[in-house]
Each structure stands twice: as C-alpha cells, then as structure tokens.
Design a protein around this motif. Structure first.
Motif, PDB file in Angstrom:
ATOM      1  N   UNK A  87      39.589  48.820  30.570  1.00 51.63           N
ATOM      2  CA  UNK A  87      39.506  47.400  30.900  1.00 51.63           C
ATOM      3  C   UNK A  87      40.267  47.076  32.182  1.00 51.63           C
ATOM      4  N   UNK A  88      41.412  47.711  32.378  1.00 58.19           N
ATOM      5  CA  UNK A  88      42.176  47.480  33.606  1.00 58.19           C
ATOM      6  C   UNK A  88      41.332  47.844  34.831  1.00 58.19           C
ATOM      7  N   UNK A  89      40.622  48.956  34.758  1.00 50.20           N
ATOM      8  CA  UNK A  89      39.759  49.379  35.874  1.00 50.20           C
ATOM      9  C   UNK A  89      38.628  48.385  36.109  1.00 50.20           C
ATOM     10  N   UNK A  90      38.027  47.899  35.037  1.00 50.65           N
ATOM     11  CA  UNK A  90      36.948  46.901  35.168  1.00 50.65           C
ATOM     12  C   UNK A  90      37.459  45.633  35.848  1.00 50.65           C
ATOM     13  N   UNK A  91      38.626  45.173  35.429  1.00 54.05           N
ATOM     14  CA  UNK A  91      39.182  43.933  35.990  1.00 54.05           C
ATOM     15  C   UNK A  91      39.615  44.149  37.435  1.00 54.05           C
ATOM     16  N   UNK A  92      40.209  45.284  37.730  1.00 58.82           N
ATOM     17  CA  UNK A  92      40.611  45.595  39.108  1.00 58.82           C
ATOM     18  C   UNK A  92      39.400  45.671  40.031  1.00 58.82           C
ATOM     19  N   UNK A  93      38.358  46.288  39.539  1.00 57.63           N
ATOM     20  CA  UNK A  93      37.128  46.395  40.316  1.00 57.63           C
ATOM     21  C   UNK A  93      36.533  45.010  40.584  1.00 57.63           C
ATOM     22  N   UNK A  94      36.542  44.148  39.582  1.00 55.79           N
ATOM     23  CA  UNK A  94      36.034  42.794  39.775  1.00 55.79           C
ATOM     24  C   UNK A  94      36.889  42.031  40.781  1.00 55.79           C
ATOM     25  N   UNK A  95      38.180  42.211  40.745  1.00 55.89           N
ATOM     26  CA  UNK A  95      39.058  41.549  41.712  1.00 55.89           C
ATOM     27  C   UNK A  95      38.691  41.951  43.145  1.00 55.89           C
ATOM     28  N   UNK A  96      38.444  43.229  43.349  1.00 57.87           N
ATOM     29  CA  UNK A  96      38.017  43.713  44.671  1.00 57.87           C
ATOM     30  C   UNK A  96      36.654  43.145  45.050  1.00 57.87           C
ATOM     31  N   UNK A  97      35.768  43.081  44.076  1.00 60.67           N
ATOM     32  CA  UNK A  97      34.432  42.536  44.308  1.00 60.67           C
ATOM     33  C   UNK A  97      34.523  41.060  44.698  1.00 60.67           C
ATOM     34  N   UNK A  98      35.366  40.311  44.017  1.00 63.59           N
ATOM     35  CA  UNK A  98      35.561  38.894  44.348  1.00 63.59           C
ATOM     36  C   UNK A  98      36.134  38.739  45.753  1.00 63.59           C
ATOM     37  N   UNK A  99      37.097  39.579  46.092  1.00 63.55           N
ATOM     38  CA  UNK A  99      37.683  39.530  47.432  1.00 63.55           C
ATOM     39  C   UNK A  99      36.608  39.753  48.492  1.00 63.55           C
ATOM     40  N   UNK A 100      35.785  40.776  48.287  1.00 67.66           N
ATOM     41  CA  UNK A 100      34.717  41.066  49.239  1.00 67.66           C
ATOM     42  C   UNK A 100      33.703  39.932  49.340  1.00 67.66           C
ATOM     43  N   UNK A 101      33.390  39.323  48.212  1.00 64.60           N
ATOM     44  CA  UNK A 101      32.440  38.213  48.197  1.00 64.60           C
ATOM     45  C   UNK A 101      33.016  36.999  48.931  1.00 64.60           C
ATOM     46  N   UNK A 102      34.289  36.733  48.720  1.00 65.06           N
ATOM     47  CA  UNK A 102      34.962  35.635  49.426  1.00 65.06           C
ATOM     48  C   UNK A 102      34.919  35.887  50.932  1.00 65.06           C
ATOM     49  N   UNK A 103      35.237  37.106  51.342  1.00 62.11           N
ATOM     50  CA  UNK A 103      35.217  37.436  52.772  1.00 62.11           C
ATOM     51  C   UNK A 103      33.815  37.276  53.345  1.00 62.11           C
TER      52      UNK A 103
END
Length: 124
Positions: free
Chosen positions: A100-116
C-alpha cells in the motif's frame, strides 16, 4: 489532444479510488478494525484523495483543479504517515504496508506530474 469530460476517466482518479478500496479492506481486519480513531483517520485521508480530484475537476477551471490536486497530494502524505504508524505499532503486516505504501507513493508522484502538466499546458 482530446479533452477529458469526466473525472472518472482520469487515471489519477482511478488509482486514488483503488487506494480507498485497499484501505477499506485493510481497516476491516485485525487490530485496526477495532481502533475506531485510527481506522477513521486513515479511511478519511484515503477517501479525500479521490474526493478532491473529483471536486477540483468539477469546478471546471485549471486554477481550482490544480489547487484540489494539491490537496489530494497532501492526503497521500497523510495516508503514508498513517501507514508508517500502523506498521510500527504492528497493526498491519509489513507486506501489506509495503504494497500500500508503494501504491500511495506512486500516486503522489503521478499527482505531482499531472499538476506540472496542467501548470504548463497552454503555456508553451
């Protein structure tokens, strides 16, 4: 580029919803199922990720959408913090934590990229 018409079509939303489901499954078992405070905190944080994506999208303007995506990203940090606590107090197993930690970390990176991407879209 085709315009997304519904937040349900966004990959970040789909992944956020998956995380909520994983968290609900996690909190329905073991010691965590009986600790209503911790259970409530992590489920609220997990659900707020997808809720903020949906709410921001519905404002139908880039500035507000980015603001709500940032809130979603913040909630990923809250979920990761809760997972760190839960594994340290042995309320969840290390393998479930890692998954679950990996899933959430991956989503955080995905959100960052989407924001950028959104910040730079139409600014080129």
């Amino acid at each position: 580029m085709a315009k997304i018409q519904r937040f349900e079509d966004l990959e970040v939303y789909k992944n956020a919803l998956d995380i909520s489901i994983y968290v609900y499954e996690l909190t329905s078992q073991g010691k965590l199922s009986k600790d209503y405070g911790l259970k409530d905190q992590i489920t609220r944080a997990a659900v707020s990720i997808s809720n903020n994506i949906a709410e921001g999208f519905e404002y139908d303007n880039k500035k507000d959408f980015i603001k709500f995506l940032r809130y979603s990203k913040g909630s990923t940090g809250e979920v990761r913090n809760m997972l760190n606590l839960l594994v340290r107090i042995e309320f969840i197993e290390k393998d479930r934590y890692s998954f679950l930690y990996e899933k959430v970390s991956s989503l955080s990176k995905q959100l960052f990229g989407f924001i950028q991407y959104l910040k730079n879209y139409n600014n080129k």
